[in-house]
Design a protein around this motif. Structure first.
Motif, PDB file in Angstrom:
ATOM      1  N   ARG A   1      22.451  20.169  -9.722  1.00 55.36           N
ATOM      2  CA  ARG A   1      23.533  20.902  -9.062  1.00 55.36           C
ATOM      3  C   ARG A   1      24.860  20.689  -9.794  1.00 55.36           C
ATOM      4  O   ARG A   1      25.590  21.641 -10.084  1.00 55.36           O
ATOM      5  CB  ARG A   1      23.630  20.444  -7.610  1.00 55.36           C
ATOM      6  N   GLU A   2      25.161  19.439 -10.106  1.00 53.76           N
ATOM      7  CA  GLU A   2      26.404  19.123 -10.812  1.00 53.76           C
ATOM      8  C   GLU A   2      26.411  19.738 -12.212  1.00 53.76           C
ATOM      9  O   GLU A   2      27.409  20.288 -12.665  1.00 53.76           O
ATOM     10  CB  GLU A   2      26.565  17.603 -10.915  1.00 53.76           C
ATOM     11  N   GLY A   3      25.275  19.653 -12.897  1.00 53.26           N
ATOM     12  CA  GLY A   3      25.187  20.189 -14.251  1.00 53.26           C
ATOM     13  C   GLY A   3      25.350  21.693 -14.303  1.00 53.26           C
ATOM     14  O   GLY A   3      25.992  22.233 -15.218  1.00 53.26           O
ATOM     15  N   LYS A   4      24.792  22.395 -13.339  1.00 55.35           N
ATOM     16  CA  LYS A   4      24.935  23.854 -13.307  1.00 55.35           C
ATOM     17  C   LYS A   4      26.390  24.263 -13.098  1.00 55.35           C
ATOM     18  O   LYS A   4      26.879  25.216 -13.731  1.00 55.35           O
ATOM     19  CB  LYS A   4      24.056  24.444 -12.199  1.00 55.35           C
ATOM     20  N   LEU A   5      27.081  23.564 -12.216  1.00 56.74           N
ATOM     21  CA  LEU A   5      28.493  23.878 -11.990  1.00 56.74           C
ATOM     22  C   LEU A   5      29.299  23.688 -13.270  1.00 56.74           C
ATOM     23  O   LEU A   5      30.153  24.516 -13.621  1.00 56.74           O
ATOM     24  CB  LEU A   5      29.048  22.999 -10.869  1.00 56.74           C
ATOM     25  N   TYR A   6      29.032  22.611 -13.979  1.00 57.96           N
ATOM     26  CA  TYR A   6      29.731  22.350 -15.241  1.00 57.96           C
ATOM     27  C   TYR A   6      29.433  23.442 -16.266  1.00 57.96           C
ATOM     28  O   TYR A   6      30.348  23.984 -16.908  1.00 57.96           O
ATOM     29  CB  TYR A   6      29.320  20.983 -15.781  1.00 57.96           C
ATOM     30  N   LEU A   7      28.162  23.775 -16.429  1.00 59.89           N
ATOM     31  CA  LEU A   7      27.791  24.765 -17.430  1.00 59.89           C
ATOM     32  C   LEU A   7      28.354  26.142 -17.093  1.00 59.89           C
ATOM     33  O   LEU A   7      28.845  26.860 -17.976  1.00 59.89           O
ATOM     34  CB  LEU A   7      26.266  24.838 -17.559  1.00 59.89           C
ATOM     35  N   LYS A   8      28.295  26.545 -15.842  1.00 63.31           N
ATOM     36  CA  LYS A   8      28.846  27.842 -15.451  1.00 63.31           C
ATOM     37  C   LYS A   8      30.334  27.914 -15.780  1.00 63.31           C
ATOM     38  O   LYS A   8      30.821  28.928 -16.290  1.00 63.31           O
ATOM     39  CB  LYS A   8      28.606  28.088 -13.966  1.00 63.31           C
ATOM     40  N   ARG A   9      31.048  26.846 -15.493  1.00 65.43           N
ATOM     41  CA  ARG A   9      32.487  26.828 -15.769  1.00 65.43           C
ATOM     42  C   ARG A   9      32.765  26.895 -17.274  1.00 65.43           C
ATOM     43  O   ARG A   9      33.606  27.687 -17.734  1.00 65.43           O
ATOM     44  CB  ARG A   9      33.101  25.556 -15.183  1.00 65.43           C
ATOM     45  N   GLU A  10      32.057  26.104 -18.044  1.00 65.32           N
ATOM     46  CA  GLU A  10      32.301  26.055 -19.481  1.00 65.32           C
ATOM     47  C   GLU A  10      31.859  27.333 -20.184  1.00 65.32           C
ATOM     48  O   GLU A  10      32.521  27.802 -21.118  1.00 65.32           O
ATOM     49  CB  GLU A  10      31.597  24.840 -20.085  1.00 65.32           C
ATOM     50  N   LEU A  11      30.755  27.898 -19.762  1.00 66.80           N
ATOM     51  CA  LEU A  11      30.282  29.140 -20.378  1.00 66.80           C
ATOM     52  C   LEU A  11      31.230  30.285 -20.068  1.00 66.80           C
ATOM     53  O   LEU A  11      31.473  31.158 -20.919  1.00 66.80           O
ATOM     54  CB  LEU A  11      28.866  29.447 -19.893  1.00 66.80           C
ATOM     55  N   ALA A  12      31.775  30.309 -18.854  1.00 65.13           N
ATOM     56  CA  ALA A  12      32.772  31.328 -18.521  1.00 65.13           C
ATOM     57  C   ALA A  12      34.006  31.173 -19.406  1.00 65.13           C
ATOM     58  O   ALA A  12      34.588  32.168 -19.870  1.00 65.13           O
ATOM     59  CB  ALA A  12      33.145  31.226 -17.046  1.00 65.13           C
ATOM     60  N   ARG A  13      34.404  29.934 -19.654  1.00 65.23           N
ATOM     61  CA  ARG A  13      35.552  29.682 -20.537  1.00 65.23           C
ATOM     62  C   ARG A  13      35.290  30.211 -21.936  1.00 65.23           C
ATOM     63  O   ARG A  13      36.209  30.721 -22.606  1.00 65.23           O
ATOM     64  CB  ARG A  13      35.837  28.173 -20.578  1.00 65.23           C
ATOM     65  N   LEU A  14      34.049  30.116 -22.391  1.00 72.79           N
ATOM     66  CA  LEU A  14      33.676  30.598 -23.721  1.00 72.79           C
ATOM     67  C   LEU A  14      33.389  32.095 -23.745  1.00 72.79           C
ATOM     68  O   LEU A  14      33.077  32.651 -24.807  1.00 72.79           O
ATOM     69  CB  LEU A  14      32.458  29.827 -24.231  1.00 72.79           C
ATOM     70  N   GLY A  15      33.459  32.729 -22.589  1.00 76.24           N
ATOM     71  CA  GLY A  15      33.214  34.167 -22.521  1.00 76.24           C
ATOM     72  C   GLY A  15      31.749  34.544 -22.651  1.00 76.24           C
ATOM     73  O   GLY A  15      31.431  35.660 -23.073  1.00 76.24           O
ATOM     74  N   LEU A  16      30.856  33.650 -22.272  1.00 78.59           N
ATOM     75  CA  LEU A  16      29.421  33.897 -22.375  1.00 78.59           C
ATOM     76  C   LEU A  16      28.837  34.158 -20.998  1.00 78.59           C
ATOM     77  O   LEU A  16      29.192  33.496 -20.021  1.00 78.59           O
ATOM     78  CB  LEU A  16      28.714  32.695 -23.008  1.00 78.59           C
ATOM     79  N   SER A  17      27.925  35.124 -20.919  1.00 80.86           N
ATOM     80  CA  SER A  17      27.252  35.408 -19.654  1.00 80.86           C
ATOM     81  C   SER A  17      26.010  34.538 -19.532  1.00 80.86           C
ATOM     82  O   SER A  17      25.350  34.221 -20.531  1.00 80.86           O
ATOM     83  CB  SER A  17      26.872  36.889 -19.561  1.00 80.86           C
ATOM     84  N   SER A  18      25.693  34.141 -18.307  1.00 79.40           N
ATOM     85  CA  SER A  18      24.544  33.276 -18.079  1.00 79.40           C
ATOM     86  C   SER A  18      23.787  33.743 -16.851  1.00 79.40           C
ATOM     87  O   SER A  18      24.340  34.387 -15.960  1.00 79.40           O
ATOM     88  CB  SER A  18      24.983  31.817 -17.899  1.00 79.40           C
ATOM     89  N   GLN A  19      22.507  33.428 -16.836  1.00 77.65           N
ATOM     90  CA  GLN A  19      21.647  33.697 -15.691  1.00 77.65           C
ATOM     91  C   GLN A  19      21.296  32.358 -15.071  1.00 77.65           C
ATOM     92  O   GLN A  19      20.563  31.553 -15.653  1.00 77.65           O
ATOM     93  CB  GLN A  19      20.388  34.459 -16.133  1.00 77.65           C
ATOM     94  N   VAL A  20      21.864  32.092 -13.899  1.00 81.35           N
ATOM     95  CA  VAL A  20      21.682  30.805 -13.232  1.00 81.35           C
ATOM     96  C   VAL A  20      20.982  31.046 -11.905  1.00 81.35           C
ATOM     97  O   VAL A  20      21.497  31.743 -11.035  1.00 81.35           O
ATOM     98  CB  VAL A  20      23.036  30.110 -12.992  1.00 81.35           C
ATOM     99  N   GLY A  21      19.785  30.512 -11.772  1.00 81.72           N
ATOM    100  CA  GLY A  21      19.040  30.655 -10.533  1.00 81.72           C
ATOM    101  C   GLY A  21      18.537  29.311 -10.065  1.00 81.72           C
ATOM    102  O   GLY A  21      19.179  28.278 -10.253  1.00 81.72           O
ATOM    103  N   GLU A  22      17.379  29.298  -9.426  1.00 82.32           N
ATOM    104  CA  GLU A  22      16.752  28.047  -9.015  1.00 82.32           C
ATOM    105  C   GLU A  22      16.032  27.414 -10.210  1.00 82.32           C
ATOM    106  O   GLU A  22      15.786  28.069 -11.219  1.00 82.32           O
ATOM    107  CB  GLU A  22      15.781  28.303  -7.869  1.00 82.32           C
ATOM    108  N   GLY A  23      15.701  26.144 -10.085  1.00 81.69           N
ATOM    109  CA  GLY A  23      15.085  25.440 -11.202  1.00 81.69           C
ATOM    110  C   GLY A  23      16.105  24.590 -11.934  1.00 81.69           C
ATOM    111  O   GLY A  23      17.309  24.656 -11.678  1.00 81.69           O
TER     112      GLY A  23
END
Length: 382
Positions: A287-309
């Protein structure tokens, strides 16, 4: 000297099947790419490792016992699974990883001319085992990154024996909720086998996610897959299992190779089942790692697909295979997704924060619009 002519011995479906070439061992990869350490973010392994009880069971395994054959049908583990899920031990089959139980099911129900149905962008082993067994794999496109239930139903014909649903889906993390799974099973009736692969079940936190075990009583054609490789950190010991109705599992049991699951894996898996605290800690880390990655990827202007798992998928403005090689020079190993039919995407395991920070730092350096260090990028060879 006798000449060997393989051409007339190999079936056509084997001739046209391309073998999967696994990556080299970590020390060889580090030597090849010139990195001193390697963060493994490619295989969705649990960075916490096995639960403490499983680690203790592994440490206490007496070496002389390696000379003794294991329980041929994982008797004690099946008994413990039955107690945990309120089922009969004979409703479970244990295999050498999930790949083997996939093979068990196909061998039990498919013959020449039959087909299986699954998605075009999911865990590829369903398709591979079907094809190298001589069966047709009918691949249905994803809809909004998820399995398309109606399109799967439309592809059914007289030769369809099994429908495979990866829930949550690897690599997109999308899932069917309880209502969708119920409707799908009702539509199939008892006319085909439905396999629901729940390899990442223990990581799921969505409240409307279905527990496949709860559907077996009312849908005796349902087979549920689970594994000890992901949440329970036993990937190196190769152990997975399936559950279903007594009638269906008894049929599948005819195709099993007994003694395929080693004794240490059985002992460690049985110990791991009791460690609910390990599940909670692993979920919190993800949970913590996904929040970090979503924030950082948005900063880099990259789209991501984040679901369960315990993974996410990222779209890159460059070749995923090139990105893989460049990231490896910084000691970060990800999964290139062209093989999953997602070109220019990578899949990243959610791991310890140290590893995720190393990934983001390396990613910044390799993106085309960023200054980057000069590296000699080697190409792996078999």
């Amino acid at each position: 000297m006798t000449c060997l002519n393989l051409d007339h011995l190999l079936p056509d479906y084997i001739k046209h099947f391309e073998a999967y070439i696994p990556s080299k061992p970590d020390p060889e990869l580090m030597r090849l790419y010139g990195c001193s350490r390697l963060y493994r973010l490619n295989n969705n392994e649990n960075p916490l490792g096995p639960p403490e009880a499983a680690q203790e069971a592994i440490r206490n395994f007496p070496p002389p016992s390696a000379a003794v054959y294991p329980s041929g049908d994982a008797y004690y583990l099946r008994t413990k699974l039955a107690q945990r899920f309120g089922m009969d031990p004979d409703q479970f089959l244990v295999g050498n990883g999930a790949n083997e139980v996939i093979s068990f099911v196909m061998k039990a129900f498919c013959e020449k001319g039959d087909n299986i149905i699954t998605a075009d962008k999911t865990f590829a082993v369903y398709e591979w085992i079907a094809e190298f067994s001589g069966f047709e794999a009918r691949l249905v496109p994803l809809k909004d990154y998820a399995f398309d239930d109606r399109a799967m139903l439309d592809r059914i014909d007289e030769g369809t024996k099994i429908l495979f649903v990866c829930n949550p889906n690897n690599p997109t993390g999308t899932y069917w909720n309880r209502d969708k799974l119920s409707r799908f099973l009702d539509a199939i009736g008892g006319r085909r086998i439905v396999v629901v692969d729940e390899a990442y079940f223990e990581f799921v936190e969505a409240e409307d996610f279905p527990n496949g075990m709860d559907y077996i009583r009312d849908h005796p054609n349902l087979v549920v897959f689970r594994t000890f490789s992901k949440m329970y950190g036993l990937a190196g010991l190769r152990i997975g299992y399936l559950a279903g109705s007594l009638e269906v599992v008894q049929a599948i049991r005819r195709t099993c190779i007994v003694y395929s699951v080693n004794a240490l894996a059985q002992i460690a898996a049985a110990a791991a089942l009791d460690q609910d605290d390990h599940v909670l800690r692993s979920r919190a880390l993800v949970r913590e790692g996904k929040l970090y990655l979503k924030r950082e990827l948005a900063r880099l202007g990259l789209s991501s697909q984040v679901g369960e798992g315990n993974f996410i998928m990222i779209r890159l403005p460059m070749s995923d295979t090139l990105a893989y090689r460049k990231l490896m020079t910084y000691g970060v190993m990800v999964r290139a997704m062209t093989g999953f039919r997602f070109p220019n995407h990578i899949r990243v395991t959610v791991s310890h924060m140290e590893a995720l920070q190393a990934f983001i730092e390396a990613l910044e350096k390799i993106l085309p619009h960023r200054p980057r260090l000069l590296h000699s990028i080697p190409k792996e060879t078999g």
